[in-house]
Design an enzyme around this catalytic site. Structure first.
Site, PDB file in Angstrom:
ATOM      1  N   HIS A   1      38.706  33.290  42.044  1.00 39.75           N
ATOM      2  CA  HIS A   1      39.031  34.128  43.466  1.00 39.75           C
ATOM      3  C   HIS A   1      38.873  33.172  44.607  1.00 39.75           C
ATOM      4  O   HIS A   1      38.162  32.128  44.437  1.00 39.75           O
ATOM      5  CB  HIS A   1      37.738  35.276  43.271  1.00 39.75           C
TER       6      HIS A   1
ATOM      7  N   ASN B   1      36.226  32.932  38.436  1.00 40.03           N
ATOM      8  CA  ASN B   1      37.606  33.488  37.785  1.00 40.03           C
ATOM      9  C   ASN B   1      38.751  33.277  38.905  1.00 40.03           C
ATOM     10  O   ASN B   1      39.768  33.935  38.716  1.00 40.03           O
ATOM     11  CB  ASN B   1      37.248  34.978  37.951  1.00 40.03           C
TER      12      ASN B   1
ATOM     13  N   ASP C   1      34.774  36.174  54.636  1.00 41.48           N
ATOM     14  CA  ASP C   1      34.329  37.570  54.394  1.00 41.48           C
ATOM     15  C   ASP C   1      33.006  37.680  54.586  1.00 41.48           C
ATOM     16  O   ASP C   1      32.103  36.783  55.191  1.00 41.48           O
ATOM     17  CB  ASP C   1      34.323  37.486  52.642  1.00 41.48           C
TER      18      ASP C   1
ATOM     19  N   GLU D   1      39.992  38.934  44.324  1.00 44.04           N
ATOM     20  CA  GLU D   1      39.415  38.892  42.722  1.00 44.04           C
ATOM     21  C   GLU D   1      40.894  38.972  42.064  1.00 44.04           C
ATOM     22  O   GLU D   1      41.842  39.479  42.601  1.00 44.04           O
ATOM     23  CB  GLU D   1      38.559  40.097  42.365  1.00 44.04           C
TER      24      GLU D   1
END
Ligand code: F6R
Length: 247
Positions: free
Chosen positions: A138, A136, A67, A143
């Site tokens: 990810h 979380n 990313d 996400e």
């Protein structure tokens, strides 16, 4: 899924670096999928050390990164290209023209993202993908969502990710709100996946991701479906997972 238990962050990092080293030794022209963040820092430091000792040769290795923040240039010290250069590429003999990070400076997000997927395909796919995991669940910047995203795409970062990343920026207002990220399909197509997780703050999500249901609400849970996943996690990160296994 193979679980390797490490004592602490440094032990996790040495074990992960050993797995990456084995990949580079076994296939000198391999394609490594790389991650940024705190998790891989010491893994990269070990690789640099072993390269300097003469144990590793990266001259034929290619890499793709998961990313990049949209809008950040390579010389911005918060861009993931800058992170990769300073924390790994500048210190080993990898040919930088064969290292690919999504192009954050390309304003046309569809173009930037489809180009990244094309590059992965042209390289013949990723041999070993290194992943960290967000609080979380990810992976990359995928996400929690209603569906698993497929290829590389542009995402709006969630507030919790912006807050978690703000530790790297002067102020939370400087944290970019969008990023280009490999999708779940791009990640799942990797031949092998290596997940590294450390710290008590990840203990709950490790248990949810690897013992809970496979759901896009916990993106890392999809890794349960991959045929060749190795998780290297330290004792703190494994505390809830191991408790739940006993129960
Ligand atoms: C980084 C990335 C992220 C991180 C994750 C964990 O390229 O894709 O998914 O792996 O946010 O970050 P750390 O390692 O800082 O806890």
């Amino acid at each position: 899924m193979q679980l390797i238990q490490a004592k602490d962050y440094e032990d996790m990092s040495r074990k992960a670096a050993n797995i990456i080293s084995a990949q580079v030794i076994l296939k000198p022209n391999c394609v490594l999928g790389l991650a940024t963040g705190s998790s891989p820092l010491s893994t990269y430091a070990n690789l640099i050390e072993w390269y300097k000792k003469g144990d590793l040769d990266f001259s034929n290795v290619s890499s793709v990164n998961l990313d990049e923040y949209r809008g950040l240039t390579a010389d911005n010290d918060q861009s993931y290209r800058y992170f990769m250069n300073t924390n790994l590429f500048d210190h080993i003999n990898i040919d930088k023209s064969k290292t690919y990070v999504p192009d954050g400076t390309e304003p046309d997000s569809a173009k930037a993202c489809s180009r990244h997927d094309e590059i992965i395909e042209e390289l013949g796919g990723i041999d070993l993908q290194l992943l960290g995991m967000g609080l979380n669940g990810h992976i990359g910047f995928n996400e929690p969502a209603a569906e698993f995203p497929k290829g590389t795409h542009c995402v709006d970062l969630t507030q919790s990710t912006i807050e978690a990343n703000s530790r790297f920026f002067a102020s939370i207002d400087d944290v970019p709100t969008q990023a280009y990220t490999m999708g779940i399909q791009s990640i799942m197509l990797a031949k092998k996946i290596l997940v590294i997780v450390s710290g008590a703050n990840k203990a709950q999500i490790v248990a949810d991701a690897f013992l809970g249901p496979v759901t896009p609400e916990v993106p890392a849970s999809i890794l349960q479906m991959h045929p060749d996943v190795t998780v290297v996690a330290d004792a703190d990160a494994l505390s809830v997972y191991l408790e739940r296994c006993k129960a």
